[in-house]
Design an enzyme around this catalytic site. Structure first.
Site, short mmCIF file in Angstrom:
data_model
loop_
_atom_site.label_atom_id
_atom_site.label_comp_id
_atom_site.label_asym_id
_atom_site.label_seq_id
_atom_site.Cartn_x
_atom_site.Cartn_y
_atom_site.Cartn_z
N ASP A 200 3.13 0.40 1.10
CA ASP A 200 1.83 0.01 0.58
C ASP A 200 2.13 -1.09 -0.43
O ASP A 200 2.75 -0.84 -1.46
CB ASP A 200 1.17 1.20 -0.13
CG ASP A 200 -0.20 0.82 -0.67
OD1 ASP A 200 -0.29 -0.21 -1.36
OD2 ASP A 200 -1.17 1.53 -0.40
N HIS A 201 1.74 -2.32 -0.10
CA HIS A 201 2.25 -3.44 -0.90
C HIS A 201 1.78 -3.38 -2.36
O HIS A 201 2.38 -3.99 -3.23
CB HIS A 201 1.93 -4.78 -0.24
CG HIS A 201 0.50 -5.23 -0.37
ND1 HIS A 201 -0.50 -4.75 0.41
CD2 HIS A 201 -0.07 -6.12 -1.21
CE1 HIS A 201 -1.63 -5.32 0.06
NE2 HIS A 201 -1.42 -6.16 -0.91
N HIS A 263 -4.25 1.86 -1.33
CA HIS A 263 -4.04 1.15 -2.60
C HIS A 263 -4.68 1.87 -3.79
O HIS A 263 -4.06 2.06 -4.83
CB HIS A 263 -4.64 -0.27 -2.53
CG HIS A 263 -4.15 -1.07 -1.36
ND1 HIS A 263 -2.88 -0.96 -0.86
CD2 HIS A 263 -4.77 -2.01 -0.60
CE1 HIS A 263 -2.74 -1.80 0.15
NE2 HIS A 263 -3.87 -2.44 0.34
C1 BG6 Z 1 -4.62 -5.04 2.56
C2 BG6 Z 1 -5.97 -4.81 3.17
O1 BG6 Z 1 -3.85 -3.88 2.61
O2 BG6 Z 1 -4.79 -5.44 1.20
C3 BG6 Z 1 -6.82 -6.06 3.06
O3 BG6 Z 1 -5.81 -4.46 4.53
C4 BG6 Z 1 -6.90 -6.52 1.63
O4 BG6 Z 1 -8.12 -5.83 3.57
C5 BG6 Z 1 -5.52 -6.64 1.03
O5 BG6 Z 1 -7.55 -7.78 1.60
C6 BG6 Z 1 -5.60 -6.90 -0.45
O6 BG6 Z 1 -4.31 -7.19 -0.93
P1 BG6 Z 1 -4.12 -8.06 -2.24
O7 BG6 Z 1 -2.66 -7.98 -2.51
O8 BG6 Z 1 -4.61 -9.43 -1.91
O9 BG6 Z 1 -4.95 -7.41 -3.29
#
Ligand code: BG6
Length: 513
Positions: A200-201, A263
């Site tokens: 989960d980034h 997230h």
């Molecule tokens: C992803 C979702 O995991 O995270 C996207 O699938 C979302 O829909 C994105 O836009 C948001 O990531 P960040 O790092 O730009 O907040």
């Protein structure tokens, strides 16, 4: 500015063993926009050992050379935007490590060929056969790929030579609790839990990792971090973009699956968890799972009353017209999928009893901003906080996860002058100002951790299931509901009025507005 000693002494990282990063879904956006730029940055920073290679695996026909050319363009585009120019010579060295392997995701023969290619490649590089398999495909392919990896015997451990296979699985991990359980079962038939890295980034973002440091490396916050002093907590993940070219995926997911289950649950856990006994993967994840276990369920029949769920209609953001969600390619014209949710969560444990957590996320909101704000209780109504003057604003600790990463503390001071006038003030820390550069991309950290074998920033099987246990009944509640009834908000606004009513009903307002 931190001194070298303060910032560097604790940052020594183990170098991974040489490995092959095998990316399934190599023709996709994630590979070109995130994974390869992140690996390239690790290479530039000298964090990848000699003998490390990348093997892209996908269905389309292309040569190593085509693949390298495509990646050069996309990596340059991605990194230039971030002010990180790509040097031609460095790229050429890096590109010689990139390979492409064509194959389908359900063909045993193609996986046998992949296995042979990996053996040949690592032998050629004089490297051990360590493989980091990365599933960057649409989620329907996760099960079939894992099955083929098992059949081809590439996941077997215990070769006795110390080499390792590991697997990184992108989100969404399942569509609901039963499918997440089933996916866990299937992956665990092939890989041991210690080899599985559910990514989960958000957990790789510096500001998210800093939540634990803020709480547990400072003595002043933790004593205040409970129902004794905290009135409520807000978590907002706002995006100004819509769903772009991902309409097909998003319309089957929606904000609850796409953002909340993953997230937002991680952010909530890191803010609410107790101190782990150690910084080991299991100790940290044990504490996160306890928070999820204490989260009060919203049963299906209460979903419509407790969760505000809405979809963006046409509107304007930054002077540009935005078309309605239902007019996005890949999205059904009658779609009832939510692009916004807001709800109140209760963590029913000793620390947080009676402290509401308000969570909100949406697409096509006025700006991109992720923030966690901890709102402290009012001071007693004696001395300064008394009528006839209005009530004093409470202290707020705001963690800006992105952009403009930093932390601020809002408090009251006496405004200079002969009268006792009180004025709110903000003390602010910004990453860019303090460290001279914006934080690195989350994928850099996470790919390095997976290559090293450190699973602290990855979700464990029970953690994923516990998050679904909370989100699944809500989704179920809405699927029983008539989807035509979904609320709308114009693109470029902070969601429907009902989201403001939700928090106003408890006497609060959203910190970000
Ligand atoms: C992803 C979702 O995991 O995270 C996207 O699938 C979302 O829909 C994105 O836009 C948001 O990531 P960040 O790092 O730009 O907040």
């Amino acid at each position: 500015m931190p001194t070298k000693d303060q910032s560097g002494a604790r940052s020594g990282r183990k170098m991974p063993d040489p490995f092959a990063l095998v990316v399934f879904g190599a023709s996709g956006d994630l590979t070109s926009r995130k994974l390869v730029p992140a690996v390239f940055r690790l290479f530039c920073d000298g964090l990848l050992p000699d003998g490390t290679s990348i093997v892209g695996y996908a269905r389309s026909n292309k040569t190593d050379r085509n693949f390298r050319d495509e990646l050069r363009k996309s990596t340059r585009a991605t990194l230039t935007c971030k002010g990180q120019p790509v040097d031609d010579k460095t790229w050429a060295k890096f590109a010689s490590r990139i390979h492409y392997h064509r194959g389908s995701y359900d063909s045993p023969d193609d996986f046998t060929l992949l296995k042979r290619r990996l053996e040949a490649l690592t032998a050629e590089n004089g490297a051990p056969l360590n493989c980091l398999y990365y599933l960057a495909t649409p989620p329907e392919m996760f099960g079939p790929i894992v099955l083929q990896l098992g059949r081809a015997g590439v996941a077997a451990t215990g070769a006795g030579d110390g080499t390792w296979p590991r697997i990184v699985i992108e989100k969404p991990f399942g569509r609901d609790l039963p499918s997440a359980r089933e996916l866990n079962r299937r992956v665990q038939l092939v890989f041991d839990e210690s080899q599985i890295f559910r990514i989960d980034h958000y957990l790789g973002k510096e500001t998210v990792q800093n939540i634990m440091v803020l709480r547990f490396a400072n003595s002043i916050f933790e004593h205040l971090w409970s129902h004794d002093y905290v009135d409520h907590v807000q978590i907002t993940v706002a995006e100004s973009l819509g769903v772009g070219s991902r309409g097909g995926y998003y319309d089957r997911a929606g904000a609850l699956r796409d953002m909340v289950q993953s997230h937002m649950m991680h952010l909530l856990c890191l803010v609410a968890m107790d101190p782990p006994v150690a910084l080991t993967p299991d100790a940290v994840r044990n504490e996160k799972v306890k928070v999820l276990a204490a989260l009060r369920r919203i049963p299906p029949e209460c979903a419509a009353g407790g969760v505000v769920r809405a979809q963006y209609a046409a509107g304007r953001i930054d002077d540009a017209e935005v078309r309605a969600y239902r007019r996005t390619p890949g999205v059904s014209e009658t779609s009832g999928t939510e692009t916004f949710v807001a709800f109140k969560a209760d963590v029913d444990n000793w620390r947080w009893a009676g402290v509401p957590f308000y969570l909100r996320t949406g697409k096509c909101l006025p700006r991109r901003c992720t923030e966690i704000s901890v709102h402290f209780k009012d001071v007693p109504q004696v001395l300064f906080n008394r009528p006839p003057a209005g009530p004093l604003p409470p202290n707020v600790l705001a963690i800006r996860v992105q952009p403009d990463e930093g932390i601020s503390l809002e408090f009251q001071v006496k405004a200079p002058g002969p009268a006792m006038n009180i004025s709110p003030l903000k003390m602010d820390f910004g990453y860019q100002e303090s460290f001279g550069s914006p934080p690195p991309d989350a994928y850099e950290r996470l790919l390095l951790d997976a290559a090293i074998g450190d699973a602290t920033l990855f979700a464990r099987c029970d953690e994923v299931e516990a998050a679904w246990r909370f989100v699944s009944p809500v989704i179920e509640g809405f699927s029983q509901d008539n989807c035509d009834k979904i609320l709308e908000y114009p693109a470029g606004t902070w969601g429907p009025a009902e989201a403001d009513d939700l928090i106003r009903a408890d006497g609060h307002q959203w910190h970000l507005r």
